[in-house]
Write a protein that holds these residues in place. Structure first.
Motif, PDB file in Angstrom:
ATOM      1  N   THR A  52       0.848  -1.187   0.000  1.00  0.00           N
ATOM      2  CA  THR A  52       0.000   0.000   0.000  1.00  0.00           C
ATOM      3  C   THR A  52       0.885   1.238   0.000  1.00  0.00           C
ATOM      4  N   ALA A  53       0.234   2.394  -0.163  1.00  0.00           N
ATOM      5  CA  ALA A  53       0.992   3.639  -0.136  1.00  0.00           C
ATOM      6  C   ALA A  53       1.649   3.835   1.232  1.00  0.00           C
ATOM      7  N   GLU A  54       0.939   3.462   2.303  1.00  0.00           N
ATOM      8  CA  GLU A  54       1.503   3.613   3.634  1.00  0.00           C
ATOM      9  C   GLU A  54       2.705   2.688   3.847  1.00  0.00           C
ATOM     10  N   SER A  55       2.568   1.437   3.434  1.00  0.00           N
ATOM     11  CA  SER A  55       3.698   0.514   3.610  1.00  0.00           C
ATOM     12  C   SER A  55       4.880   0.912   2.738  1.00  0.00           C
ATOM     13  N   LEU A  56       4.588   1.458   1.543  1.00  0.00           N
ATOM     14  CA  LEU A  56       5.675   1.926   0.688  1.00  0.00           C
ATOM     15  C   LEU A  56       6.386   3.118   1.310  1.00  0.00           C
ATOM     16  N   ALA A  57       5.599   4.048   1.903  1.00  0.00           N
ATOM     17  CA  ALA A  57       6.214   5.189   2.568  1.00  0.00           C
ATOM     18  C   ALA A  57       7.044   4.746   3.766  1.00  0.00           C
ATOM     19  N   SER A  58       6.550   3.776   4.521  1.00  0.00           N
ATOM     20  CA  SER A  58       7.304   3.271   5.664  1.00  0.00           C
ATOM     21  C   SER A  58       8.607   2.627   5.223  1.00  0.00           C
ATOM     22  N   ARG A  59       8.578   1.906   4.134  1.00  0.00           N
ATOM     23  CA  ARG A  59       9.797   1.271   3.646  1.00  0.00           C
ATOM     24  C   ARG A  59      10.813   2.315   3.196  1.00  0.00           C
ATOM     25  N   GLU A  60      10.335   3.354   2.506  1.00  0.00           N
ATOM     26  CA  GLU A  60      11.256   4.399   2.069  1.00  0.00           C
ATOM     27  C   GLU A  60      11.843   5.146   3.268  1.00  0.00           C
ATOM     28  N   ALA A  61      11.004   5.393   4.285  1.00  0.00           N
ATOM     29  CA  ALA A  61      11.507   6.080   5.464  1.00  0.00           C
ATOM     30  C   ALA A  61      12.556   5.221   6.180  1.00  0.00           C
ATOM     31  N   ALA A  62      12.314   3.937   6.261  1.00  0.00           N
ATOM     32  CA  ALA A  62      13.284   3.051   6.890  1.00  0.00           C
ATOM     33  C   ALA A  62      14.585   3.012   6.100  1.00  0.00           C
ATOM     34  N   ARG A  63      14.480   2.993   4.768  1.00  0.00           N
ATOM     35  CA  ARG A  63      15.690   2.980   3.947  1.00  0.00           C
ATOM     36  C   ARG A  63      16.491   4.266   4.138  1.00  0.00           C
ATOM     37  N   GLU A  64      15.787   5.409   4.181  1.00  0.00           N
ATOM     38  CA  GLU A  64      16.493   6.671   4.389  1.00  0.00           C
ATOM     39  C   GLU A  64      17.140   6.713   5.765  1.00  0.00           C
ATOM     40  N   ALA A  65      16.449   6.139   6.775  1.00  0.00           N
ATOM     41  CA  ALA A  65      17.035   6.118   8.113  1.00  0.00           C
ATOM     42  C   ALA A  65      18.309   5.277   8.135  1.00  0.00           C
ATOM     43  N   VAL A  66      18.294   4.146   7.431  1.00  0.00           N
ATOM     44  CA  VAL A  66      19.489   3.315   7.362  1.00  0.00           C
ATOM     45  C   VAL A  66      20.612   4.056   6.651  1.00  0.00           C
ATOM     46  N   GLU A  67      20.277   4.734   5.548  1.00  0.00           N
ATOM     47  CA  GLU A  67      21.299   5.500   4.833  1.00  0.00           C
ATOM     48  C   GLU A  67      21.880   6.599   5.716  1.00  0.00           C
ATOM     49  N   ALA A  68      20.994   7.214   6.515  1.00  0.00           N
ATOM     50  CA  ALA A  68      21.476   8.271   7.403  1.00  0.00           C
ATOM     51  C   ALA A  68      22.435   7.711   8.450  1.00  0.00           C
ATOM     52  N   VAL A  69      22.129   6.530   8.973  1.00  0.00           N
ATOM     53  CA  VAL A  69      23.023   5.907   9.954  1.00  0.00           C
ATOM     54  C   VAL A  69      24.363   5.587   9.314  1.00  0.00           C
ATOM     55  N   TRP A  70      24.357   5.061   8.100  1.00  0.00           N
ATOM     56  CA  TRP A  70      25.616   4.764   7.424  1.00  0.00           C
ATOM     57  C   TRP A  70      26.436   6.039   7.187  1.00  0.00           C
ATOM     58  N   GLU A  71      25.727   7.095   6.764  1.00  0.00           N
ATOM     59  CA  GLU A  71      26.428   8.362   6.530  1.00  0.00           C
ATOM     60  C   GLU A  71      26.997   8.918   7.829  1.00  0.00           C
ATOM     61  N   ASP A  72      26.206   8.768   8.919  1.00  0.00           N
ATOM     62  CA  ASP A  72      26.645   9.311  10.198  1.00  0.00           C
ATOM     63  C   ASP A  72      27.908   8.604  10.695  1.00  0.00           C
ATOM     64  N   TYR A  73      28.002   7.336  10.458  1.00  0.00           N
ATOM     65  CA  TYR A  73      29.144   6.562  10.912  1.00  0.00           C
ATOM     66  C   TYR A  73      30.246   6.450   9.869  1.00  0.00           C
ATOM     67  N   GLY A  74      29.978   6.966   8.694  1.00  0.00           N
ATOM     68  CA  GLY A  74      30.979   6.859   7.647  1.00  0.00           C
ATOM     69  C   GLY A  74      31.193   5.433   7.184  1.00  0.00           C
ATOM     70  N   ARG A  75      30.138   4.669   7.186  1.00  0.00           N
ATOM     71  CA  ARG A  75      30.233   3.269   6.816  1.00  0.00           C
ATOM     72  C   ARG A  75      29.536   3.034   5.477  1.00  0.00           C
ATOM     73  N   SER A  76      29.779   1.859   4.924  1.00  0.00           N
ATOM     74  CA  SER A  76      29.116   1.426   3.688  1.00  0.00           C
ATOM     75  C   SER A  76      28.383   0.121   3.973  1.00  0.00           C
ATOM     76  N   PRO A  77      27.394  -0.217   3.159  1.00  0.00           N
ATOM     77  CA  PRO A  77      26.681  -1.482   3.380  1.00  0.00           C
ATOM     78  C   PRO A  77      27.614  -2.690   3.361  1.00  0.00           C
TER      79      PRO A  77
END
Length: 445
Positions: A295-320
């Protein structure tokens, strides 16, 4: 010297000759004994060989006899199975019963009709003119039976002949019943009535079974197999219907609008034209425009989670990739792999606390120690300086992000992804732009 004198040489020669003759005779006797022994052994061998041959032949003969007995038993069983399959015994017994019924019913009816007379007869005799009536009634009943057989062969309706047979057999049975009760009592009456009714009835039953057997060419095993298959199919169908019922109840409870659309699609198609899975997928696509279960809500939640993970990686200077390697090493060696652990920090670092887990403190420490020179003298990390983290924020990029926020309806709708697409930069720089605009939406950095 006398003439009988023998010299020593002659004596020696005679002795030698005697010895030689004795040796020859002994050798011949030994040879003869050996030959006799050999002949005796050969004779015994031949005897044993002959016994073995005879034993083998007897065994083979016994096997042939057993096989013949088995074949005979199999043929008997096959014939018995064939008779049972064709109902030959049943047909023979029906014929016997019909014959006995005629032999019992006709004399009773003949006696009854011959005994009839007019009331005004002073000296009545046998009513010979009524003698053909019993034959007429019985033959009419059998005419109905034969008519049923003929109708079956021609594919015509059989019920008229059934009615004819039942009517005439009942009439003959009533006559026998009345005569038997009058002459011999109730038991005889019922028995005589049965002789007229049971024969034609069994004949109709036999004809009915023959008709069914002609329509169904399966044998006993095939019919049993088909019955088992039908039972299994019916059981599977009931289980599937129960699962579908439970599934529909859950869908109606959780997805009211989607289930209404699903029922509309099912009703709009002809029966069997669309299956339940396709109809539900189509209903979901109609209501959400997304793949099934999204759904649109689940898609938005997934995108928000992905951005949060990217932010954590950027904050720590890490890569996947580095995170995956650390998790793999932690899974193999445990959460603490020595002095430098999975986090890369010394085990005795006070920022990790008693348990050694100080990720937030380490993040704050890294943020504080970053300098334009890459943290020279402050960080022991040997990683090169990331240009996106040290790159100054350009006014044009900030202005583009502010316009994007206005178009989206507020800075809270900004994400690293849409900023990256609007400016045309990499993720780290896009995150810095987004955070700067959210902190100061109306001023430049």
């Amino acid at each position: 010297m006398s003439s009988g004198y023998v010299s020593w040489e002659e004596r020696d020669a005679g002795v030698a000759k005697t010895k030689a003759e004795t040796a020859r005779i002994k050798a011949e006797a030994d040879a003869a004994a050996k030959v006799a022994e050999s002949v005796a052994a050969k004779t015994e061998t031949d005897k044993l060989t002959e016994q073995l041959k005879q034993t083998k032949i007897r065994n083979q003969l016994a096997g042939v006899q057993e096989a013949a007995k088995d074949d005979k038993a199999d043929r008997k069983a096959q014939r018995r199975e064939k008779r049972d399959e064709d109902g030959a015994t049943f047909k023979i017994l029906v014929n016997v019963v019909m014959t006995l019924g005629l032999l019992a019913a006709l004399p009773a009816q003949i006696s009854y009709f011959l005994g009839l007379h007019r009331k005004d007869d002073q000296n009545p005799g046998p009513a010979w003119t009524l003698a053909p009536i019993p034959f007429f009634l019985e033959l009419l009943a059998w005419v109905g039976v034969m008519g049923t057989r003929w109708a079956h062969r021609k594919g015509l309706p059989r019920w008229p002949f059934w009615l004819m047979t039942a009517s005439l057999a009942s009439l003959a049975g009533y006559i026998n019943f009345a005569h038997g009760v009058t002459e011999y009592g109730p038991v005889a009456g019922y028995a005589l009535a049965a002789t007229s009714v049971i024969g034609p009835l069994l004949a109709e039953v036999r004809q009915f079974l023959e008709s069914k057997a002609a329509e169904d060419g399966r044998d006993l095993k095939q019919r049993a197999h088909d019955r088992r298959a039908a039972r299994e199919e019916a059981k599977t169908q009931r289980e599937r219907e129960q699962v579908e019922k439970t599934e529909d109840e859950r869908r109606r409870k959780l997805f009211t609008d989607e289930f209404a659309e699903f029922e509309r699609i099912i009703a709009a198609h002809p029966t069997g034209a669309i299956d339940r899975t396709s109809a539900w997928a189509q209903a979901w696509e109609t209501m959400h425009g997304l793949p099934l279960s999204v759904t649109a809500e689940s898609l938005a939640s997934r995108e928000a989670a992905r951005e949060a993970v990217e932010a954590v990686w950027e904050d720590y200077g890490r890569s996947p990739e580095s995170v995956a390697v650390d998790l793999w090493l932690a899974d193999i060696f445990g959460s603490n792999r020595g002095d430098d652990g999975p986090t890369g920090a010394p085990a005795g670092d006070s920022s990790h606390g008693p348990a050694g887990g100080g990720s937030r403190a380490r993040s704050a420490k890294r943020s504080e120690t970053r300098t334009p020179l890459g943290g020279k003298g402050k960080r022991s990390s040997g990683r090169p300086v990331d240009p996106d983290m040290e790159r100054p924020l350009e006014d044009a990029d900030l202005e583009a992000v502010r316009k994007l926020a206005e178009a989206l309806g507020g800075t809270d709708r900004l994400s690293a992804r849409n900023v990256r697409e609007a400016v045309g930069c990499r993720t780290k720089y896009a995150i810095r732009l987004r955070d700067a605009v959210k902190a100061r939406p109306d001023t430049s950095d």
